[in-house]
Design an enzyme around this catalytic site. Structure first.
Site, short mmCIF file in Angstrom:
data_model
loop_
_atom_site.label_atom_id
_atom_site.label_comp_id
_atom_site.label_asym_id
_atom_site.label_seq_id
_atom_site.Cartn_x
_atom_site.Cartn_y
_atom_site.Cartn_z
N ASP A 159 0.83 -1.03 0.30
CA ASP A 159 -0.22 0.49 -0.36
C ASP A 159 0.66 1.15 0.13
OD1 ASP A 159 -2.08 -1.61 0.14
OD2 ASP A 159 -2.60 -1.37 2.31
N GLY A 160 2.56 0.97 0.65
CA GLY A 160 2.94 2.38 0.42
C GLY A 160 3.20 3.03 -1.03
N ASN A 163 -4.46 8.94 2.38
CA ASN A 163 -4.86 8.09 3.71
C ASN A 163 -5.23 9.45 5.08
OD1 ASN A 163 -4.65 5.60 2.82
ND2 ASN A 163 -2.64 5.04 4.65
N ASP A 194 -3.66 13.59 22.85
CA ASP A 194 -1.68 13.26 22.11
C ASP A 194 -2.44 13.90 20.78
OD1 ASP A 194 -1.31 12.59 24.11
OD2 ASP A 194 -0.80 10.55 23.91
N THR A 217 -8.28 2.26 7.35
CA THR A 217 -7.66 0.55 7.56
C THR A 217 -6.69 1.02 7.75
OG1 THR A 217 -7.43 0.60 5.58
CG2 THR A 217 -9.81 -0.27 6.48
N ALA A 218 -6.19 1.98 8.47
CA ALA A 218 -4.64 2.56 8.60
C ALA A 218 -5.31 3.29 9.88
CB ALA A 218 -4.36 3.44 7.49
N TYR A 219 -4.25 4.76 10.46
CA TYR A 219 -3.71 4.85 11.81
C TYR A 219 -5.42 5.03 11.98
CZ TYR A 219 -1.15 7.43 14.78
OH TYR A 219 -0.58 8.49 16.23
N SER A 220 -5.87 5.49 10.85
CA SER A 220 -7.45 5.44 12.27
C SER A 220 -7.90 4.68 12.54
CB SER A 220 -8.64 6.58 10.95
OG SER A 220 -9.68 6.92 11.46
#
Length: 419
Positions: free
Chosen positions: A195-196, A292, A322, A333-336
């Site tokens: 994905d990157g 993203n 934070d 589907t990533a950091y979230s």
């Protein structure tokens, strides 16, 4: 005897021996009958005389009046339009005025080439891990399909060292990436990796980006749905797709030897348009397109970050956490999702507001419509500033009074789906 100009009727609910009408709520019988509401009798009276000395009415009207039908006017015709300020589509409204959806709002898109694509860009993940696969794909596109191939500057030297045909092999400069001219000449992009690599392709095209076909050769494969062993067949379906399709009709189900002649199905993945505006300024200092998420966090500071959130210029809340992020459905589907946000299908156009470890009991992730325009501002009263990054890159510091304006980008990332 007192004449009132009415003739009250008997009903079976009042007197079963004399009445002949049941309590009803229908339009044809309610004109001359009676009904029970809240445990009480209510008479609907036609015309005639009433004997004031009697408790119940005297039947004098003909029996046919009890079954008299009412003539109702026809319902007015109308139209229903769905509009977002940019486009307008007509919904289905029947002749009786009932509303129906003419089609789902999240239908896929069919990509139709007007002529055969001629120029393709091939990119891969960093390092020499996928160099043999990269050279194999480039050689196939150059020799078998006779296409012009564009690669990154570092890979251009690798292709020259491997003895590939340099007549139709090209590269580009970083300055050309910042302009839209690169996208004006490339028909589609081939990504090799995870994905990157797609995030890297999105960063190469600051504005509109050509369709992307990705092959799964990395660790994460949410966006790379094409298997590499079938890359020749998959690429032929993209190159020769829908050549026999003259109209928007796809009823023929015609499959040719070179691939799918019906077209190429794509998903338009939403991006975020992010602009950094420094304190006291009115024009953006820098602009980014994010596939993203955009993240504001406290960085290396030991204090919690304080961020003011505005929607359409109206103050919503102050975030003490934070950090805070705004993600697309692709980035859900990533950091979230790791921070507790919801997973959203990429065909659902929305913006996800997700706090990172909030110091609050009532601030939870929010799914916002795609038309909102948000501002995340570091207030002048904040103890420290904040740090912002875009898809994990371009990390920089925000001072007190600095803001980031976020809205839906007009330039989505079209990813080619597997047939």
């Amino acid at each position: 005897m007192k004449q009132l100009g009415f003739n009250r009727r008997h009903c079976s609910a009042c007197d079963p021996q004399k009445g002949y009408l049941h309590g009803t709520t229908s339009l044809t019988q309610a004109a001359n009958g009676c009904s029970r509401r809240n445990g009480r009798r209510r008479h609907v009276i036609a015309r005639g005389t009433v004997n004031s000395d009697e408790q119940h009415p005297v039947l004098t009207a003909p029996l046919r009046d009890a079954h008299r039908t009412l003539s109702w006017p026809q319902k007015s015709s109308l139209f229903l339009f769905r509009t977002d300020g940019m486009s307008c589509s007509r919904e289905l409204v029947t002749g009786t005025g009932t509303f129906r959806f003419s089609h789902p709002s999240t239908q896929q898109h069919l990509l139709v080439w007007r002529d055969r694509p001629k120029v393709v860009m091939v990119i891969k993940k960093l390092g020499n891990e996928l160099l043999p696969e990269f050279l194999e794909v480039v050689e196939y596109l150059l020799e078998a399909e006779q296409m012009h191939v564009v690669v990154e500057p570092a890979m251009y030297e690798e292709a020259a060292a491997a003895g590939l045909c340099m007549e139709r092999l090209f590269t580009f400069t970083p300055e050309e990436c910042g302009r839209s001219g690169l996208a004006d000449h490339i028909d589609f992009v081939v990504c090799l990796g995870g994905d990157g690599v797609i995030l890297h392709a999105s960063s190469l095209f600051r504005q509109h980006i050509p369709p992307v076909v990705s092959f799964h050769l990395g660790s994460m494969g949410f966006l790379t749905n094409h298997p590499y062993p079938d890359f020749k067949q998959e690429l032929r379906q993209v190159i020769y797709g829908c050549q026999k399709l003259a109209t928007c009709s796809i009823d023929s189900q015609d499959m040719g030897p070179s691939g799918n002649s019906l077209g190429v199905m794509i998903t338009l993945r939403m991006r975020l348009h992010c602009a950094i505006v420094r304190a006291g300024q009115t024009q953006p200092e820098q602009v980014y397109e994010v596939l993203n998420e955009i993240v504001l966090d406290r960085g290396s500071n030991s204090f919690l970050t304080n961020i003011e959130a505005y929607i359409q210029g109206r103050f919503i809340t102050r975030v003490q956490a934070d950090g805070i992020m705004l993600a697309t459905p692709t980035g859900s589907t990533a950091y979230s999702v790791a921070a507790g946000g919801s997973m959203v299908h990429p065909n659902v156009q929305a913006i996800l507001l997700t706090p990172i470890c909030p110091h609050s009991l009532n601030f939870r992730p929010i799914v916002l419509p795609d038309y909102v325009e948000m501002e995340l501002r570091v207030p002048a009263s904040a103890r420290v500033g904040a740090w912002v990054c875009f898809d994990g890159k371009q990390r920089q510091e925000l001072q007190r009074g600095d803001s980031v304006f976020i809205k839906m980008s007009k330039n989505p990332v079209p990813t080619i789906n597997r047939a």
